[in-house]
Design an enzyme around this catalytic site. Structure first.
Site, PDB file in Angstrom:
ATOM      1  N   ASP A 166       0.748  -1.234  -0.025  1.00 63.51           N
ATOM      2  CA  ASP A 166       0.017   0.050  -0.076  1.00 63.51           C
ATOM      3  C   ASP A 166       1.027   1.318  -0.200  1.00 63.51           C
ATOM      4  O   ASP A 166       0.232   2.433  -0.025  1.00 63.51           O
ATOM      5  CB  ASP A 166      -1.033   0.025   1.124  1.00 63.51           C
ATOM      6  CG  ASP A 166      -2.270   0.547   0.777  1.00 63.51           C
ATOM      7  OD1 ASP A 166      -2.666   0.246  -0.273  1.00 63.51           O
ATOM      8  OD2 ASP A 166      -3.072   1.102   1.663  1.00 63.51           O
ATOM      9  N   ASP A 530     -11.089  -5.049  11.774  1.00 62.11           N
ATOM     10  CA  ASP A 530     -11.224  -6.400  12.076  1.00 62.11           C
ATOM     11  C   ASP A 530     -12.468  -6.605  12.759  1.00 62.11           C
ATOM     12  O   ASP A 530     -13.411  -7.448  12.760  1.00 62.11           O
ATOM     13  CB  ASP A 530     -10.050  -6.878  12.710  1.00 62.11           C
ATOM     14  CG  ASP A 530      -9.325  -6.021  13.845  1.00 62.11           C
ATOM     15  OD1 ASP A 530     -10.092  -5.205  14.239  1.00 62.11           O
ATOM     16  OD2 ASP A 530      -8.421  -6.368  14.414  1.00 62.11           O
TER      17      ASP A 530
END
Length: 830
Positions: A166, A530
Site C-alpha cells: 500500500d 477487524d
C-alpha cells in the site's frame, strides 16, 4: 453374548478384516470435535460467578443506602465508579460461561480429500499479506513471511500468495523479486526435510537440536549450504534497503529505464506483477511452486482509500479475478507460518460437511517472538487469547483479531449462511387452536409452494432481483466469480484478459456507489476494521471457530517498548470508541432477525465500551490519595454484618480468578501482568482514546496513526529498556506520584495523632498500595535499564520532592489538631 446371538439367529460368519473398508469408515468420521471443559473445573467456576453477582448486588445496595454526608462528593464519585465496574465485569465475565476446547483430525482430512490415485480434493486457498512502509516493516521480515507461506504443507497448485504494497515502494517490489528467486531453493529444502518453522530467519536462529528426528545422511551438508544461501540472500536484501535510504531527486528508475510508477505514493496507477505462476514457477528440482503476486492498488488525490481495510478489499477482488479460491488466509507482514499444517487445521472445520457450511472464518490465537520472559507489559495477551476467546467459541465463535484468520469467501461477500431443514410441525384439523397449526387449504398450499420455489436457488435468482453492479462493482468477470461457491476461474479466460480485469478492480473509483466496506468485504468506519468485519458476519447468522493447535499456527512480533505498547493500545481503543459511536455499535445494531446471540452481543459490547472504563478507573486510582491527604472517608462506619459481605466480595473475586486459571491453564504470572497492564493502559491509552474519539465525533478532528515498527534490536530485549517520551506517560506518572505522596502524608499524620488514627488509615493505605503495585511495571519502564537512572526520572524526582514539601507544610503534622471556636469569625481573642 455369542449364545444369545445364536438363539436369535443373528450370529453369522465373522467378517474379513478389510483394511480398505477400515480406511473408508475412518474417512467418514468427523474432522474435528468439541472438547468440553471438565465439569469438576467449570461447575465450581460458574457457582462462584453467581455467588459473586449476588454479593455484588448486596454490596452496591449497601453503598447506595449509606451515604457519607461529610464527604458526599467523594462518596458519590466512588459509588458511580463501582456501578460502572460492576457493569463492565458482567459484560466481560458472562461471555466466558461456556468455554470449550477443540481437536482436529488431520489424518481423516487426508483420507477424505487426498486419496491415492485420485485428484487432490483439498480446497484452494488465497493468502493475503499486507504491508505499507518498508522502513518500518523491514523487507526481510515480509520476505520471511512470504517464504513460510510458499513452503506450507499444502498442495502447491492450491496456494496463491498475494502481497499488498500500500506504499507503492520499489524496495518492496525488488525484495519480493529476490524472495521469489530464493524460494526456488528454500521450498524444496523445507519439504524434503520437514523443516519447522519454515521462515528461514526463525529456523536458523532457533537454539534447538536441529538434528533431532533427521535421518537423511545429506541433511547436515544441505543445511549448511542452505544457511549460506540464506545469508547471501540477506546481504542482497540489506543492499536494497541501503540503496532505498537515499531516494534520488528524479525518482526511482526501473531496470528497463522507465520511471517507477509509484514514485508519488499518493498518486500512482494500480500495479500487479506475477512473480511465480503457471509459467516459470518451478523450483530447482523442477517441481511447481505456489503463485506469488505483487499488488499495489491505484491511488489518486481526492479519493478515500480507507487504509488497511481498503487494501484488503482490493486483494479480495484481485484474487477473485485471478484465482478465486473459496477460502482466504489473512496475515500481517510480520506474522510468519510457524506450523506448516496450519491451513490443514482450518480445513478440518471449513471442509467438514457437518459444521463447515455455517462457519465464516477460523481464527487462530496470536503468538509472539522476542518478548522478555516476564512479559512486563502483557504483550502476549494470554488472558484474552486463552480465556476470553475460548469462552466465545462456546457461544457463536471468537471475534476476528486482524491476522491469522482463514475466511470463507462467500461470507465476506455478504451472503447469509445456508439454512438447514426445519423440523416438521404437528398439523391439526383446525378445530382446536391450542394444538399444532391449522391445516392449510389447497389454495394456501399452492401459494406456499410458489413462495418456497422463489426462495430456493437464492443466488440464481439474485440476478433478476438485484443489481449486481451496485453490490460488487462494474466487472462482469468478478461478478461471475462471486457466484462460484467452490471457486475457480472460467477455463476460457486468458491470463492477459484476467490481468487487465484485475487492474480494473483495484482502480480508485471501482468502489463508488457499491456496497464494498458497508455490507461486504472488510468494513469501513473504524481503524479496527477487524472487529467490525467479524461483527457483521455474526449478525448475519454465521458462526466462527477458534483453533488452537499444539504447535502455534502463526507467530509475529510485538512492540515490547512501553511507549510503543501504549501507542498500540491507544490505536485499538480509539477504534473501539469509533465503533461505539457508529451505526454498527453492538448496543443498537443487528437486532433484526435475532441471529446474534445475546452473550456474543455482550462480548462485542464490551469491546466497544471498555475504553470508557478509563474515566472511573482514573477517578478510583486518585480517590485513595485524596482520602489520605484530606483525612476523609468514602464509606460509613461498617458493622460486623457488613464487614462479612466485604470479605465475601474480595473472596469471590480471588476465587473467580483462581478457578479461571484452573480451567484455562493460564499461569498466575500471566494473569497478574494482564491485571497490571489493564490499570496502566486504562489510565493512559484508553483515556486518550476516549478524548480523541470524542474530538473526532464532535469536532471532526482526525488522528493519523503511524505503523508500529517491526524492526528488531541487535541486543536481546534492547528495545525493552529504550525510553521514548510520549504524552501517554503523563497520567500514570501523575497518579503514581499522588499516591506515593498520599501514603507518606497519611503515615506521618497518623504518627503525629497517635494510636487511634492507625485503624482508619489501613483501609486508605490498602487501596493506595493497590494502585502503586499495579503501576510497578510502568515505574520500571520509566527507569530503563537496571543501575541506570535516566534524566526524566531525576526531573520527576525533583518535582515529587517539591510537591511533597508543599503538602507537608500544608498538613503541618507536628501541630496538634484541636477543636474549638472558629477564629475567623470572632478573632484571635475569642
Amino acid at each position: 453374548m455369542d449364545d444369545w446371538k445364536l438363539q436369535q439367529g443373528n450370529l453369522g460368519p465373522e467378517p474379513d478384516d478389510d483394511p480398505e473398508m477400515g480406511l473408508i469408515d475412518e474417512a467418514r468420521q468427523p474432522l474435528s470435535r468439541k472438547v468440553p471443559i471438565a465439569s469438576s473445573k467449570i461447575n465450581p467456576y460458574r457457582m462462584v460467578i453467581v455467588a459473586r453477582l449476588v454479593i455484588l448486588a448486596v454490596f452496591l445496595r449497601y453503598r447506595l443506602l449509606n451515604p457519607v454526608h461529610d464527604a458526599l462528593g467523594l462518596w458519590l464519585t466512588s459509588v458511580i465508579c463501582e456501578i460502572w465496574f460492576a457493569v463492565s465485569w458482567i459484560l466481560d465475565q458472562f461471555p466466558k460461561w461456556f468455554p470449550i476446547d477443540r481437536e482436529t483430525y488431520l489424518d481423516r482430512l487426508s483420507l477424505r480429500y487426498e486419496r491415492e490415485g485420485e485428484p487432490n480434493m483439498l480446497a484452494p486457498v488465497d493468502v493475503f499479506v499486507s504491508t505499507v512502509d518498508p522502513m518500518k516493516e523491514p523487507p526481510l521480515v515480509t520476505s520471511n513471511t512470504v517464504l513460510s507461506i510458499l513452503a506450507m504443507d499444502y498442495p502447491v497448485e492450491k496456494i496463491s500468495c498475494y502481497v499488498s504494497d500500500d506504499g507503492a515502494s520499489m524496495l518492496t517490489f525488488d525484495s519480493l523479486a529476490e524472495t521469489a528467486e530464493f524460494a526456488r531453493k528454500w521450498v524444496p529444502f523445507c519439504k524434503k526435510f520437514s523443516i519447522e518453522p519454515r521462515a528461514p530467519e526463525m529456523y536458523f536462529t532457533l537454539k534447538i537440536d536441529y538434528l533431532k528426528d533427521k535421518v537423511q545422511p545429506t541433511f547436515v551438508k544441505e543445511r549448511r549450504a542452505m544457511k549460506r544461501e540464506y545469508e547471501e540472500f540477506k546481504v542482497r536484501i540489506n543492499a536494497l534497503v541501503a540503496k532505498a535510504s537515499k531516494a534520488p531527486i528524479e525518482g526511482w528508475i526501473m531496470p528497463d529505464g522507465t520511471p517507477w510508477p509509484g514514485n508519488n505514493t499518493k498518486d500512482h496507477p494500480g500495479m500487479i506483477q506475477v512473480f511465480l505462476g503457471s509459467n516459470g514457477g518451478f523450483d530447482v528440482e523442477g517441481n511447481e511452486l505456489p503463485r506469488l503476486v505483487y499488488v499495489s492498488r491505484e491511488k489518486r488525490p481526492g479519493f478515500q482509500h480507507h487504509k488497511k481495510a481498503g487494501a484488503m478489499n482490493a486483494l479480495v477482488r484481485v484474487a477473485g479475478v485471478l484465482t478465486n479460491a473459496p477460502f482466504m488466509l489473512n496475515l500481517d507482514c510480520d506474522h510468519y507460518v510457524n506450523n506448516s499444517k496450519a491451513v490443514r487445521e482450518a480445513m478440518c472445520f471449513l471442509m467438514d460437511p457437518q459444521i463447515g457450511k455455517k462457519v465464516c472464518y477460523v481464527q487462530f490465537p496470536q503468538r509472539f517472538d522476542g518478548i522478555d520472559r516476564h512479559d512486563r507489559y502483557a504483550n502476549r495477551n494470554t488472558v484474552f487469547f486463552d480465556i476470553n476467546m475460548k469462552g466465545l467459541d462456546g457461544i457463536q465463535g471468537p471475534v476476528y483479531v486482524g491476522t491469522g484468520c482463514v475466511f470463507k469467501r462467500q461470507a465476506l461477500y455478504g451472503y447469509e449462511p445456508p439454512k438447514g431443514p426445519k423440523r416438521p410441525k404437528m398439523i391439526s384439523c383446525g378445530c382446536c387452536p391450542c394444538f399444532g397449526r391449522r391445516r392449510k387449504s389447497k389454495h394456501e398450499s399452492n401459494g406456499d409452494i410458489a413462495a418456497l420455489g422463489g426462495a430456493d436457488g437464492d443466488k440464481e435468482h439474485l440476478m433478476s432481483e438485484m443489481n449486481f453492479e451496485k453490490k460488487f462493482g462494474q466487472s462482469s468477470i468478478f461478478v461471475t466469480s462471486t457466484l462460484m461457491e467452490d471457486g475457480g476461474v472460467p477455463p476460457s479466460s486468458s491470463p492477459a484478459v484476467l490481468l487487465k480485469e484485475a487492474i480494473h478492480v483495484i482502480s480508485c473509483g471501482y468502489e463508488d456507489k457499491t456496497e464494498w466496506g458497508t455490507e461486504l468485504g472488510w468494513i469501513y468506519g473504524s481503524i479496527t476494521e477487524d472487529i467490525l468485519t467479524g461483527f457483521k458476519m455474526h449478525c448475519r447468522g454465521w458462526r466462527s471457530i477458534y483453533c488452537m493447535p499444539k504447535r502455534a499456527a502463526f507467530k509475529g512480533s510485538a512492540p515490547i517498548n512501553l511507549s510503543d505498547r501504549l501507542n498500540q493500545v491507544l490505536r485499538w481503543a480509539l477504534g473501539s470508541v469509533e465503533i461505539f459511536f457508529s451505526r454498527h455499535s453492538p448496543l443498537w445494531y443487528g437486532y433484526k432477525g435475532g441471529k446474534l446471540k445475546w452473550l456474543e452481543r455482550f462480548a462485542y459490547a464490551n469491546t466497544t465500551i471498555y475504553p470508557f472504563t478509563s474515566i472511573p478507573l482514573l477517578a478510583y486510582c486518585i480517590l485513595p490519595a485524596i482520602c489520605l491527604l484530606t483525612d476523609k472517608f468514602i464509606m460509613p462506619p461498617i458493622s460486623t454484618f457488613a464487614s462479612l459481605f466485604f470479605i465475601a466480595l474480595f473472596g469471590s473475586i480471588i476465587a473467580t480468578g483462581i478457578l479461571e486459571l484452573r480451567w484455562s491453564g493460564v499461569s498466575i504470572e500471566e494473569w497478574w501482568r494482564n491485571e497490571q497492564f489493564w490499570v496502566i493502559g486504562g489510565i493512559s491509552a484508553h483515556l486518550f482514546a476516549v478524548v480523541q474519539g470524542l474530538l473526532k465525533i464532535l469536532a471532526g478532528i482526525d488522528t493519523n496513526f503511524t505503523v508500529t515498527s517491526k524492526a528488531t534490536d541487535d541486543d536481546d530485549f534492547g528495545e525493552l529498556y529504550a525510553f521514548k517520551w510520549t504524552t501517554l506517560l503523563i497520567p500514570p506518572t501523575t497518579v503514581l506520584i499522588i499516591n506515593i505522596v498520599g501514603v507518606v502524608a497519611g503515615i506521618s499524620d497518623a504518627i503525629n495523632n497517635g494510636y487511634q488514627s492507625w485503624g482508619p488509615l489501613f483501609g486508605k493505605l490498602f487501596f493506595s498500595f493497590w494502585v502503586i503495585v499495579h503501576l510497578y511495571p510502568f515505574l520500571k519502564g520509566l527507569m530503563g535499564r537496571q543501575n541506570r537512572t535516566p534524566t526524566i526520572v531525576v526531573i520527576w524526582s525533583i518535582l515529587l520532592a517539591s510537591i511533597f514539601s508543599l503538602l507537608w507544610v500544608r498538613i503541618d503534622p507536628f501541630v496538634m489538631k484541636t477543636k474549638g471556636p472558629d477564629t475567623s469569625m470572632c478573632g484571635i481573642n475569642c
